[in-house]
Design a protein around this motif. Structure first.
Motif, PDB file in Angstrom:
ATOM      1  N   ARG A 158       0.835  -1.206   0.000  1.00 25.38           N
ATOM      2  CA  ARG A 158       0.000   0.000   0.000  1.00 25.38           C
ATOM      3  C   ARG A 158       0.871   1.258   0.000  1.00 25.38           C
ATOM      4  O   ARG A 158       0.527   2.269  -0.632  1.00 25.38           O
ATOM      5  CB  ARG A 158      -0.939   0.002   1.209  1.00 25.38           C
ATOM      6  N   THR A 159       2.011   1.206   0.690  1.00 24.95           N
ATOM      7  CA  THR A 159       2.915   2.358   0.718  1.00 24.95           C
ATOM      8  C   THR A 159       3.394   2.704  -0.683  1.00 24.95           C
ATOM      9  O   THR A 159       3.424   3.872  -1.084  1.00 24.95           O
ATOM     10  CB  THR A 159       4.133   2.060   1.617  1.00 24.95           C
ATOM     11  N   VAL A 160       3.748   1.677  -1.459  1.00 25.75           N
ATOM     12  CA  VAL A 160       4.223   1.916  -2.827  1.00 25.75           C
ATOM     13  C   VAL A 160       3.082   2.401  -3.712  1.00 25.75           C
ATOM     14  O   VAL A 160       3.252   3.350  -4.498  1.00 25.75           O
ATOM     15  CB  VAL A 160       4.852   0.638  -3.420  1.00 25.75           C
ATOM     16  N   VAL A 161       1.922   1.788  -3.594  1.00 26.25           N
ATOM     17  CA  VAL A 161       0.777   2.161  -4.436  1.00 26.25           C
ATOM     18  C   VAL A 161       0.390   3.615  -4.205  1.00 26.25           C
ATOM     19  O   VAL A 161       0.054   4.350  -5.147  1.00 26.25           O
ATOM     20  CB  VAL A 161      -0.418   1.226  -4.167  1.00 26.25           C
ATOM     21  N   GLU A 162       0.461   4.062  -2.965  1.00 25.42           N
ATOM     22  CA  GLU A 162       0.101   5.452  -2.654  1.00 25.42           C
ATOM     23  C   GLU A 162       1.085   6.437  -3.275  1.00 25.42           C
ATOM     24  O   GLU A 162       0.700   7.484  -3.793  1.00 25.42           O
ATOM     25  CB  GLU A 162       0.047   5.647  -1.142  1.00 25.42           C
TER      26      GLU A 162
END
Length: 729
Positions: free
Chosen positions: A563-567
C-alpha cells in the motif's frame, strides 16, 4: 602504432608505427612489413612462452609469423575463403585456439596485401571504436582490403555496440560485391561458446543485424574445425577434442620439468594420464587441463619451486618489498576474486590492491610496467592509468580460467592460516577487500552484484564450476555492519541509492535460503531502508520486501508495504498486483482486489502494453465466484494470447474448464500445453490426474501421480492420491 586510436583522425593514421607491440594498447595495425619484422624477431624463448599458453599479443604474433611448429591449429582454408566477402565468427571453449586462429588469419590477410586492425575489445572505448570504423572505411574506399579482428567482445559490450552502430551508420564497403571491386572491410571475431550464446540471445542480440550473412566456425579442438555454417543457424553445443591429442599437448607443455630433473618421468607421465582421465569432460578446456596438470605435478615434484603457478610467480615479485609478509593466497586471491565475479563487478583497481597491502601505488605501477612486461612474465595483467580508458589502472588474471582454478586448488589444499579453517577461500579473499573499500567502491560493488539476475548467474556459474555457493548474505551483512559504525571505526556513509541497493541485496540473498525471512533481516531493513520516494529503486525495494513478508506468512505487514508503494507510485504495476493478490484471498476485500486488477489492465493499456499477470490474477479471483466463470475464461484466453509460452494461464484455464461438465477434454488440451511448456510442471499434472479420476480413467491418473513422484519424490499430495487409487484396486 605510436598511440591508441582515441580521437585519431583518419589522415593521422597513415604513418602508424607497427615496429613494436604494446600489451596495453587497445588496437594494433598489421601489414606485410609488420608481419615480416615479427617473423625475424621470433626467438626460442618466445616459442617456449607460447607453449606455456601465452596470451601476449607480441609473442603470439612473432611465433605465428615465423610459422614455428607449436601446438596450434593450422588456419583452415575454408575460413580464409569465407572471409573473402563474408564475416566470420570463431567460437569454441577456452584454450581451443580461437585467438591463435584469428591471429593466423590476420597474418595471412596482411601477407596478401591487406591490413588488419587487431582490436582488444575489453580495452577499447567508444571514441576508439568509432575511429577504427572510420579509418577502415576510408582505406577500403581507396582500394585496400581491411580486416577488423575483434578479440573478447563480450568483455566490453558497450564498445561493441558503438562499433556496430558506427559500422551501420557509415558507408563501409563490405560484402561479396565490394570484395570483387578490390577494396572492402571484413569482420573476424573470436569468442567463447557460452558468451557467444549470450551475445546472440533473442532478448539481447548484438550480432545478427550487423554480421549480416556471417558464418560461425566451431573449434572442436586445437587442430579440428567444424565447417563454417551460417550465424542464423547457430546453436550452442559443447566442444571436445580427442583424448590422445589432449595428452600430447600436456606432454609438450610440461616435459621441460622432466628434463630439468624436477619430477621423474614415470610420475610425470602417470600424473598427466590421471589429470586427463579425471577431467576428460567437454567443458574442460586445454588451458584448464594444463593448469590442473601443473598443479598436480607441483605436488609431486622434487623441487616444487621450479614448477610455478601464476600465483607463485606473482607473489615472488613481492619478496623484497618492505612490510608484512603475505602468502601467495593473499597476494593473488584478491585479484582472482574480482575476476571470478565476472561482468557483475569491475576489475580490481591498483589503488584498492595497494590499500589492502599498504603498498605505494606509484612504485608498484612502475614495477609492473617496467619490469614484468619486459620479461614477458605476466600472471597478472596490469592496465596503466589513462584518462582515455575506463578500465585502466586495474589488475586481472592472465587467463579467465586461472581465477576459477585458484580457488578450486585452495579448496583441495585448504589455506594454511587457522583463521581461515573451513571457510570458502572466495569468501576469505573478498572479505579482506570489503574491509578496506571506500564508499564509492562499495557502491560500485553493490551496483554490480545486488540484482536478481547477477546473483542467479554468479550462483549457477559457481556451482557449475564446483566452486561452492557464494555467501551473498555474508557479503551484504558485512557491508551493513560497516554502515552502522562511526567513520573513525571504518564506518560507511552510503548514499540513499547505495543503501537501497544494499537492502535489495539483503532481500535477494535471503530469498535464496531455505528460510527466506528472519528477524535479523527485518531489523537490518528497518535500520537501513530509505523511505519510499519517487525513485523506481525504492518502489522495487518495498515491493520485494512485501513479497518476502508475504512468503513468510506475515500478510498484514506485506499488505502495508504494498500500500505504501501504491500510494506514492500509482503506476507501479507489480506492487498493485501483489496487493491485489493478498486482497483477493482476504474475506470482504474481493471487490477492492478486482478494482486493482482492472486498474492495472487500464494503466498498462494506456502505456501501449497488455499486462499478463493482472489478467491471470483477476481470472483466478473470478473463477472462485459462482456465475463468473465465463469472465474468468475470457481473461485466461487473453493472457494466453499475450504469451502462448506462459504456463500459468494454461493451467488456470485447465482447472476452470475441468470443473465444468462436458468440457473436460478442452481442459485436458490446455493442461497438456502447460506440460509442453514446462515438462516438469507438477500442478498441471495434479489437475489432469483429478480429471482422469473423475472420468474413471484410474490407470491414467495413477501414471500421472507416478510422474509427479519421479519429478518430486515424496510429494505428499501425489503420494496420498496414488495410495488411495492402489487401495481401490
Amino acid at each position: 602504432m605510436s598511440d591508441l586510436l582515441t580521437n585519431v583522425s583518419p589522415n593521422s593514421m597513415e604513418n602508424l608505427d607497427t615496429s613494436a607491440w604494446d600489451p596495453y594498447r587497445a588496437a594494433e595495425l598489421l601489414d606485410a612489413d609488420a608481419v615480416e619484422r615479427a617473423a625475424k624477431d621470433c626467438k626460442t624463448h618466445d616459442i617456449w612462452a607460447y607453449l606455456g599458453v601465452s596470451s601476449d599479443f607480441g609473442i603470439m604474433l612473432r611465433v605465428l609469423s615465423a610459422n614455428e611448429a607449436v601446438p596450434r591449429m593450422d588456419a583452415d582454408q575454408s575460413i580464409a575463403e569465407r572471409l573473402n566477402g563474408f564475416p566470420v565468427i570463431l567460437r569454441g571453449n577456452g584454450g581451443m585456439g580461437k585467438t591463435t586462429l584469428m591471429m593466423s588469419q590476420a597474418i595471412q590477410w596482411a601477407r596478401g596485401g591487406g591490413i588488419a586492425f587487431w582490436l582488444r575489445m575489453d580495452m577499447l572505448d567508444a571514441g576508439q571504436a568509432a575511429s577504427c570504423v572510420a579509418e577502415a572505411a576510408r582505406r577500403a574506399r581507396q582500394g585496400q582490403k581491411v580486416l577488423l579482428c575483434l578479440e573478447s567482445p563480450y568483455e566490453n559490450q558497450k564498445a561493441l555496440d558503438v562499433l556496430r552502430q558506427a559500422w551501420l551508420d557509415s558507408d563501409v564497403p563490405a560484402g561479396p560485391e565490394a570484395a570483387r571491386n578490390g577494396g572492402y572491410v571484413q569482420l573476424l571475431m573470436a569468442e567463447r561458446s557460452s558468451r557467444l550464446e549470450r551475445l546472440t540471445a533473442r532478448t539481447n542480440d548484438r550480432l545478427r543485424d550487423w554480421f549480416d550473412n556471417a558464418f560461425v566456425a566451431e573449434l572442436r579442438s586445437v587442430d579440428d574445425i567444424k565447417p563454417p555454417r551460417p550465424l542464423k543457424d547457430y546453436a550452442v553445443s559443447l566442444v571436445h577434442e580427442e583424448r590422445n591429442f589432449r595428452l600430447q599437448v600436456l606432454k609438450k607443455c610440461t616435459e621441460r620439468y622432466v628434463e630439468d630433473g624436477s619430477i621423474s618421468r614415470n610420475l610425470w607421465f602417470k600424473t598427466l594420464i590421471d589429470v586427463r582421465d579425471r577431467y576428460d569432460r567437454p567443458n574442460v578446456s586445454i588451458v584448464e587441463l594444463l593448469y590442473r596438470a601443473l598443479f598436480h605435478l607441483k605436488r609431486g615434484a622434487r623441487r616444487t619451486s621450479s614448477i610455478m603457478m601464476d600465483w607463485d610467480e606473482w607473489s615472488r615479485g613481492f619478496e623484497r618489498m618492505p612490510g608484512n609478509i603475505y602468502t601467495p593466497f593473499q597476494w593473488y586471491g584478491g585479484i582472482a576474486v574480482f575476476r571470478l565475479f565476472g561482468t557483475a563487478v569491475k576489475p580490481l583497481t591498483l589503488g584498492l590492491f595497494c590499500r589492502r597491502f599498504h603498498i605505494n601505488a606509484h612504485d608498484l605501477a612502475g614495477w609492473l610496467r617496467d619490469w614484468r612486461t619486459v620479461r614477458n612474465v605476466e600472471p597478472v595483467i596490469y592496465r596503466p592509468v589513462s584518462p582515455l580508458r575506463p578500465e585502466s589502472g586495474t589488475l586481472a588474471p592472465k587467463h579467465d580460467i586461472i581465477a576459477e582454478l585458484f580457488f578450486l586448488f585452495h579448496m583441495e589444499d585448504p589455506v594454511s592460516d587457522e583463521a581461515y579453517a573451513g571457510d570458502n577461500p572466495v569468501d576469505v579473499a573478498l572479505a579482506e577487500y570489503l574491509d578496506v573499500m571506500g564508499e564509492l567502491e562499495i557502491e560500485a560493488f553493490l551496483d554490480g552484484i545486488a540484482s536478481k539476475e547477477s546473483l542467479k548467474e554468479i550462483d549457477s556459474q559457481w556451482q557449475e564450476r564446483e566452486l561452492g555457493r557464494p555467501n551473498f548474505w555474508e557479503y551484504f551483512t558485512y557491508i551493513f555492519d560497516r554502515t552502522q559504525k562511526p567513520a573513525d571505526e571504518n564506518g560507511l556513509r552510503l548514499s540513499a541509492h547505495g543503501m537501497t541497493t544494499l537492502c535489495l541485496g539483503l532481500l535477494w540473498a535471503k530469498a535464496g535460503e531455505r528460510v527466506p525471512w528472519s528477524q535479523d533481516l527485518q531489523t537490518m531493513l528497518e535500520a537501513a531502508a530509505p523511505a519510499v520516494d519517487d525513485t523506481l529503486q525504492t518502489h522495487i525495494l518495498y515491493t520485494e520486501w512485501g513479497i518476502c513478508l508475504n512468503n513468510a506468512g506475515r500478510t498484514d505487514e506485506a499488505e502495508a508495504k504494498f500500500r505504501t508503494v501504491v500510494e506514492v507510485a500509482p503506476r507501479h504495476l507489480q506492487s498493485r498486483t501483489e496487493l491485489g493478490r493478498i486482497l483477493s484471498h482476504k474475506p470482504g476485500h474481493e471487490g477492492e482486489a478486482e478494482a486493482l486488477f482492472r486498474e492495472i489492465i487500464a494503466i498498462s493499456a494506456a502505456m501501449g502494453k497488455r499486462d499478463l499477470q493482472s489478467r491471470v490474477e483477476l481470472g483466478r479471483l473470478l473463477s472462485r465466484q459462482r456465475g463468473r466463470e465465463a469472465e474468468a475464461e475470457a481473461l485466461f484466453l487473453e493472457a494466453i494470447d499475450i504469451d502462448r509460452n506462459n504456463l500459468h494461464p494454461h493451467t488456470e484455464l485447465g482447472k476452470l474448464l475441468g470443473r465444468q461438465p462436458g468440457r473436460e477434454e478442452e481442459a485436458v488440451n490446455f493442461l497438456q500445453e502447460a506440460m509442453d511448456i514446462f515438462p516438469r510442471h507438477i500442478q498441471s499434472r495434479m489437475v489432469l490426474a483429478g480429471i482422469r479420476e473423475r472420468q474413471g480413467r484410474f490407470s491414467d491418473a495413477a501414471a500421472l501421480y507416478r510422474e509427479i513422484l519421479d519429478i518430486k519424490p515424496g510429494d505428499r499430495r501425489a503420494s496420498e492420491a496414488l495410495d488411495k487409487l492402489e487401495r481401490r484396486k
